[in-house]
Motif scaffolding. Structure first.
Motif, mmCIF file in Angstrom:
data_model
loop_
_atom_site.group_PDB
_atom_site.id
_atom_site.type_symbol
_atom_site.label_atom_id
_atom_site.label_comp_id
_atom_site.label_asym_id
_atom_site.label_seq_id
_atom_site.Cartn_x
_atom_site.Cartn_y
_atom_site.Cartn_z
ATOM 1 N N MET A 1 -6.310 81.142 73.456
ATOM 2 C CA MET A 1 -6.765 82.441 73.603
ATOM 3 C C MET A 1 -6.815 83.365 72.828
ATOM 4 S SD MET A 1 -5.127 81.987 77.637
ATOM 5 C CE MET A 1 -6.345 83.394 78.576
ATOM 6 N N GLU A 2 -8.031 83.757 73.090
ATOM 7 C CA GLU A 2 -8.444 84.655 71.928
ATOM 8 C C GLU A 2 -8.920 86.216 72.437
ATOM 9 O OE1 GLU A 2 -11.516 83.306 69.406
ATOM 10 O OE2 GLU A 2 -11.323 81.395 69.457
ATOM 11 N N PHE A 26 -4.957 81.324 62.809
ATOM 12 C CA PHE A 26 -5.710 80.412 64.156
ATOM 13 C C PHE A 26 -7.553 79.631 63.594
ATOM 14 C CE2 PHE A 26 -9.059 80.034 67.710
ATOM 15 C CZ PHE A 26 -8.427 78.853 67.822
ATOM 16 N N HIS A 117 -15.405 85.794 74.350
ATOM 17 C CA HIS A 117 -13.591 85.008 74.939
ATOM 18 C C HIS A 117 -12.966 86.325 75.835
ATOM 19 C CE1 HIS A 117 -13.347 81.400 72.917
ATOM 20 N NE2 HIS A 117 -14.255 81.565 72.139
ATOM 21 N N TYR A 120 -10.937 85.598 79.794
ATOM 22 C CA TYR A 120 -9.057 85.586 79.623
ATOM 23 C C TYR A 120 -8.492 87.182 80.264
ATOM 24 C CZ TYR A 120 -11.013 82.174 76.752
ATOM 25 O OH TYR A 120 -11.178 80.553 75.931
ATOM 26 N N GLN A 149 -13.679 79.155 76.571
ATOM 27 C CA GLN A 149 -13.194 77.863 76.010
ATOM 28 C C GLN A 149 -13.294 76.737 77.234
ATOM 29 O OE1 GLN A 149 -9.810 76.189 74.027
ATOM 30 N NE2 GLN A 149 -9.077 77.976 73.048
ATOM 31 N N CYS A 155 -6.706 72.009 74.192
ATOM 32 C CA CYS A 155 -6.221 73.471 73.542
ATOM 33 C C CYS A 155 -5.483 73.989 74.766
ATOM 34 C CB CYS A 155 -6.985 74.516 73.005
ATOM 35 S SG CYS A 155 -6.107 76.109 73.166
ATOM 36 N N VAL A 159 -2.289 75.326 77.963
ATOM 37 C CA VAL A 159 -2.524 76.269 78.499
ATOM 38 C C VAL A 159 -2.166 76.522 79.925
ATOM 39 C CG1 VAL A 159 -3.672 78.720 78.813
ATOM 40 C CG2 VAL A 159 -4.570 77.786 76.816
ATOM 41 N N HIS A 211 -2.581 81.281 71.350
ATOM 42 C CA HIS A 211 -3.392 80.485 72.529
ATOM 43 C C HIS A 211 -2.694 80.795 73.802
ATOM 44 C CE1 HIS A 211 -6.845 79.421 70.789
ATOM 45 N NE2 HIS A 211 -5.819 78.767 69.632
ATOM 46 N N HIS A 244 -10.394 72.347 70.378
ATOM 47 C CA HIS A 244 -11.058 74.028 71.083
ATOM 48 C C HIS A 244 -12.609 74.188 71.256
ATOM 49 C CE1 HIS A 244 -11.138 76.371 67.719
ATOM 50 N NE2 HIS A 244 -10.591 75.541 67.377
#
Length: 256
Positions: A1-2, A26, A117, A120, A149, A155, A159, A211, A244
């Motif tokens: 996760m970014e 990454f 991103h 999240y 994502q 990926c 998570v 992530h 991903h």
């Protein structure tokens, strides 16, 4: 996760330093930026006008710097002070707003707004309100692009396995009809492919832990992450591949 999550491991570095280090490792092994930038450029080339670009949660400015030359003016929202310092170096001519999204004083009408991103780190109950706020800053005929994502890629399955969390832009698309009339028109998300590759298991585990760095949720034991990496991401040739793929939701503000 970014984007604005913690990088997880504690060290003499700050959390922001650790985040940038993990993100850099990454991206060095991933084709995400190349594929995303090609996708975004295609969107930009189809815009009828390119006056203002608004990058909401611009981070260190890597993508901002790629798109800013295609517009007359660039405005960024970035609450993190260390990220703003990096952003200023990457895009010195951009106007940068330091406030959180729902409090940001933005007057520009953007032909393209980008929310990449970031969701999240926004409570799920605030997704639609966040989009509605940003659409107020989008010019009629303009576009907001929201990237997350694909929740079903390997990926994000990892998570979900360790955290129980799922982030699905298709749910947001279903909520657009509830926004004020004339504010937004959406469609099914596009898929932007992305793949991380490495021949180093320690590096791959570090990327996996990056992530899994979710605010408010304890990090899983490294041994458990390594076991998952070896079982699910090994390519059979001594290397590791982590798919991903991203979803990109295009939300248009109808022209009058």
């Amino acid at each position: 996760m970014e984007r604005h999550g913690s990088a997880g491991a504690r060290s003499p570095q700050t959390d922001e330093d650790a985040y940038r280090d993990a993100l850099g490792r990454f991206l060095a092994g991933s084709d995400e930026k190349a594929n995303t930038h090609a996708y975004l450029r295609g969107i930009v080339e189809r815009l009828p006008v390119r006056r203002v670009f608004l990058d909401v949660g611009a981070g260190d400015g890597t993508t901002t710097r790629h798109l800013a030359p295609l517009f007359q003016r660039t405005v960024c929202i970035e609450p993190s002070a260390p990220m703003r310092r990096a952003l200023a170096r990457a895009c010195p001519r951009a106007r940068v707003v330091a406030s959180p999204i729902l409090e940001a004083p933005v007057e520009a009408q953007a032909d393209l707004a980008l929310l990449s991103h970031v969701l999240y780190y926004v409570p799920r109950t605030q997704w639609a309100a966040t989009v509605a706020r940003i659409m107020d800053w989008v010019a009629p005929g303009g576009v907001l692009l929201v990237l997350l994502q694909d929740p079903d890629n390997p990926c994000m399955r990892m998570v979900r396995h360790f955290t129980g969390l799922r982030f699905d832009l298709r749910e947001l698309a279903d909520e657009l009809d509830a926004l004020p009339p004339g504010l937004a028109r959406g469609a099914a998300p596009d898929v932007v492919p992305a793949r991380y590759r490495s021949r180093d298991v320690d590096e791959t585990v570090a990327v996996a832990c990056f992530h899994l760095s979710v605010p408010g949720i304890p990090a899983p034991p490294r041994e458990a992450v390594e076991a998952y990496v070896r079982r699910h991401f090994g390519d059979g040739e001594g290397g590791y591949t982590l798919r991903h793929d991203q979803h990109a939701l295009r939300i248009e503000r109808p022209a009058p």
